[in-house]
Scaffold this motif. Structure first.
Motif, short mmCIF file in Angstrom:
data_model
loop_
_atom_site.label_atom_id
_atom_site.label_comp_id
_atom_site.label_asym_id
_atom_site.label_seq_id
_atom_site.Cartn_x
_atom_site.Cartn_y
_atom_site.Cartn_z
N TRP A 217 0.82 -1.22 0.00
CA TRP A 217 0.00 0.00 0.00
C TRP A 217 0.85 1.26 0.00
CZ3 TRP A 217 -4.91 0.97 -1.04
CH2 TRP A 217 -5.77 -0.13 -1.11
N LYS B 58 -12.53 -11.45 -2.46
CA LYS B 58 -12.34 -10.03 -2.76
C LYS B 58 -13.08 -9.56 -4.01
CE LYS B 58 -8.09 -9.16 -0.26
NZ LYS B 58 -6.80 -8.45 -0.28
N GLU C 41 -14.42 -5.94 -3.48
CA GLU C 41 -13.31 -5.00 -3.55
C GLU C 41 -12.84 -4.82 -4.99
OE1 GLU C 41 -8.76 -4.46 -1.79
OE2 GLU C 41 -9.98 -6.18 -1.20
N THR D 227 -3.71 2.17 6.13
CA THR D 227 -3.40 0.78 5.83
C THR D 227 -2.19 0.30 6.62
OG1 THR D 227 -4.31 0.97 3.60
CG2 THR D 227 -2.77 -0.83 4.00
N MET E 244 -15.20 -5.19 5.32
CA MET E 244 -15.06 -4.75 3.92
C MET E 244 -16.42 -4.57 3.26
SD MET E 244 -11.75 -6.59 2.14
CE MET E 244 -12.34 -8.24 2.39
N ASP F 142 -12.41 2.42 4.62
CA ASP F 142 -12.07 1.47 3.56
C ASP F 142 -10.64 0.98 3.72
OD1 ASP F 142 -12.60 0.14 0.96
OD2 ASP F 142 -11.06 1.51 0.25
N SER G 4 -9.71 -2.97 4.44
CA SER G 4 -8.90 -3.65 3.43
C SER G 4 -7.60 -4.18 4.04
CB SER G 4 -8.58 -2.71 2.27
OG SER G 4 -9.74 -2.33 1.59
N SER H 294 -6.64 -8.04 4.29
CA SER H 294 -5.49 -8.44 3.47
C SER H 294 -4.43 -9.16 4.28
CB SER H 294 -4.88 -7.22 2.78
OG SER H 294 -5.78 -6.67 1.85
N ARG I 155 -10.44 -9.67 -9.14
CA ARG I 155 -10.13 -8.25 -9.20
C ARG I 155 -9.85 -7.80 -10.63
NH1 ARG I 155 -5.28 -7.77 -5.09
NH2 ARG I 155 -5.21 -5.67 -5.94
#
Length: 543
Positions: A165, A354, A357, A390, A417, A444, A448, A452, A483
């Motif tokens: 991130w 996910k 997401e 994050t 999430m 968010d 996440s 994760s 994704r």
């Protein structure tokens, strides 16, 4: 199950200096997503492309969903010159980073309107190299921590997630800040991104290569195949033909079915026809593989004098043995160790986890712009806040995972999430409210990060250390598949909803629920499997 760790014991896992290299590699892993993800979406949006076109442009990320096809090569093939001097993992990482930098330089020279095909081509190169870099980086992380107890995997997952991130959101804010400045163009921004990528290459040059007995294990498997293949008639040739056919069919389906005979077979049937064809090939291959494994299992190798084959292996036998060891053995070991039923259940959960997401992430930049936020707003709120949140909650999530277990972390992260996606619906209704934007991004980022960390820790624990790159890539690519492939159609869905962003984000929230129900249904066997793998790793760490 062991009792929960104290807070001091839990935090002690983060004292290991090796976690710093994992964090730095995480930055390098997340950064390519900026070049072909958020930054490219912003560039295409400013150039006037439609929502559907921007969403479909994301299909270049298909490399991340099928990188398991070539992940075994990262374990076995050596990069010329580099591997000799810096080792298997570092050489692959450094080679991929060099290609990413060069492709980004090329993007900085393009005109997005008149050279869109070239832009997609170099974007695809970045995606392929980024996906391959991820294989080597994930394998490096697991290999580096394999001599420690299993809780280091959760700590390593936190550092990898924080690093990713940092590369994606922290460094990803730079292009949006720059492009909002007077006289700055997107082409110039990509020149800066290439320079940043060059700086990220330093980590691979200075860290040490982790130790592994992978080559010895793989050589033993290959020798076993070589001892029986010469006595199996035409079976080696059949395997040699089936394997490339399976891989080619999977790749063909993922790159959009080029050259499909539309005049003979309607395109609406192509997915089902290719799926049936791949399934048929897999059944045939499984039958051939089962026969070989039966011969090995019956002790035919040991019954032969001095374990020598009936005849000397030829080139076909050697190539077949190499392919079976490289491409098939990692998957076979995963299914043999976990059982076919649980293995399929695990892979289905990974795919589903996910999805929500995926749809949210691909259209987030377009959504922010259409609601009324500027590039600078996106940089400071979406990128910078998300980045800091994050990192903080990755560490908090890892502390929870170490103390209370991976499955509880997944349940909490997944539920959060789904709920956080509803805040984007509120944003769509309220409009460009910066306070609401900041709060939504905060929530968010927290959800996440939490999900994760537990997700990465689960995949890491499930890997056999002899097949780290192959098995982790197989599982991670399934999560990326949702994704990439399904998320690429997010723009089409928004258009189908006539631009009703509020309803779109409600749908993304409901997409998380099936994965949580599925996880609940397999919680008991999955818990036993995690505890078994952790016990084995803990036993190794005390030797």
């Amino acid at each position: 199950m062991s009792s929960p760790h104290s807070l001091r014991q839990t935090l002690s896992y983060f004292k290991d200096r090796r976690l710093l290299s994992i964090f730095c590699f995480g930055i390098a892993s997340g950064f390519p997503w900026v070049m072909t993800g958020s930054a490219m979406s912003g560039w295409l949006k400013d150039a006037g492309l439609s929502r559907s076109s921007i969403g479909l442009f994301g299909l270049i990320f298909v490399a991340y969903s099928i990188n398991f096809l070539w992940s075994p090569l990262v374990d076995r093939l050596k990069v010329p010159l580099l591997t000799r001097f810096i080792g298997q993992r570092r050489s692959w990482i450094l080679a991929c980073q060099l290609l990413i930098m060069l492709a980004t330089l090329q993007l900085s020279q393009l005109d997005v309107v008149n050279q869109l095909s070239l832009m997609a081509f170099f974007g695809l190169i970045i995606a392929i190299c980024g996906a391959t870099q991820d294989i080597a980086i994930d394998a490096y992380r697991i290999d580096l921590l394999q001599d420690k107890d299993s809780n280091y995997m959760a700590a390593g997952s936190a550092m990898a997630t924080s690093g990713w991130w940092t590369g994606f959101a922290g460094l990803g804010s730079i292009p949006f800040i720059l492009v909002d400045q007077p006289d700055w163009q997107w082409s110039q921004v990509y020149l800066v991104l290439a320079v940043i990528m060059a700086a990220l290459m330093i980590t691979a040059m200075v860290v040490r290569e982790p130790k592994s007995n992978r080559e010895a294990v793989q050589q033993k498997i290959e020798n076993n195949y070589l001892k029986i293949l010469p006595s199996q008639g035409r079976q080696p040739l059949a395997i040699l033909l089936l394997l490339p056919a399976i891989f080619a069919a999977i790749i063909y389906a993922n790159i959009g079915y080029p050259g499909w005979p539309q005049g003979i077979i309607d395109s609406g049937y192509r997915f089902w026809l290719i799926s049936v064809f791949i399934l048929l090939l897999l059944v045939l291959f499984s039958q051939q593989l089962a026969r070989l494994n039966k011969v090995i299992g019956n002790g035919v190798i040991e019954s032969q004098p001095d374990s020598k084959p009936i005849s000397a292996p030829n080139r076909i036998h050697r190539l077949t043995a190499w392919l079976l060891t490289t491409l098939v053995a990692p998957i076979q070991e995963f299914f043999d160790r976990n059982g076919a039923r649980l293995s399929i259940a695990i892979l289905l959960f990974i795919f589903l986890f996910k999805l929500g997401e995926a749809y949210l992430g691909r259209m987030s930049i377009v959504f922010y712009r259409e609601v009324g936020f500027s590039n600078s707003d996106i940089a400071y709120y979406s990128k910078m806040i998300n980045w800091s949140v994050t990192i903080i909650f990755s560490l908090i999530g890892s502390v929870f995972t170490i103390r209370y277990g991976i499955l509880k972390g997944l349940f909490i992260g997944g539920t959060a999430m789904a709920a956080s996606n509803l805040l984007f619906s509120v944003m769509a209704i309220v409009g460009p409210d910066k306070a609401l934007f900041a709060f939504t991004v905060f929530v968010d980022g927290f959800t996440s990060a939490w999900g994760s960390v537990a997700f990465v820790a689960l995949l890491s624990v499930l890997c056999n250390q002899s097949f780290t790159a192959s098995q982790y890539a197989l599982m991670a690519s399934l999560g990326t598949f949702g994704r990439v492939m399904l998320g690429s159609y997010s723009g089409i869905i928004v258009d189908w909803l006539d631009g009703n962003w509020a309803l779109f984000f409600v749908l993304t929230a409901f997409m998380v629920i099936p994965s949580l129900l599925f996880l609940y249904s397999i919680r008991k066997p999955l818990t036993l499997l995690i505890e078994k793998n952790q016990a084995e790793n803990d036993a190794k760490s005390t030797r």
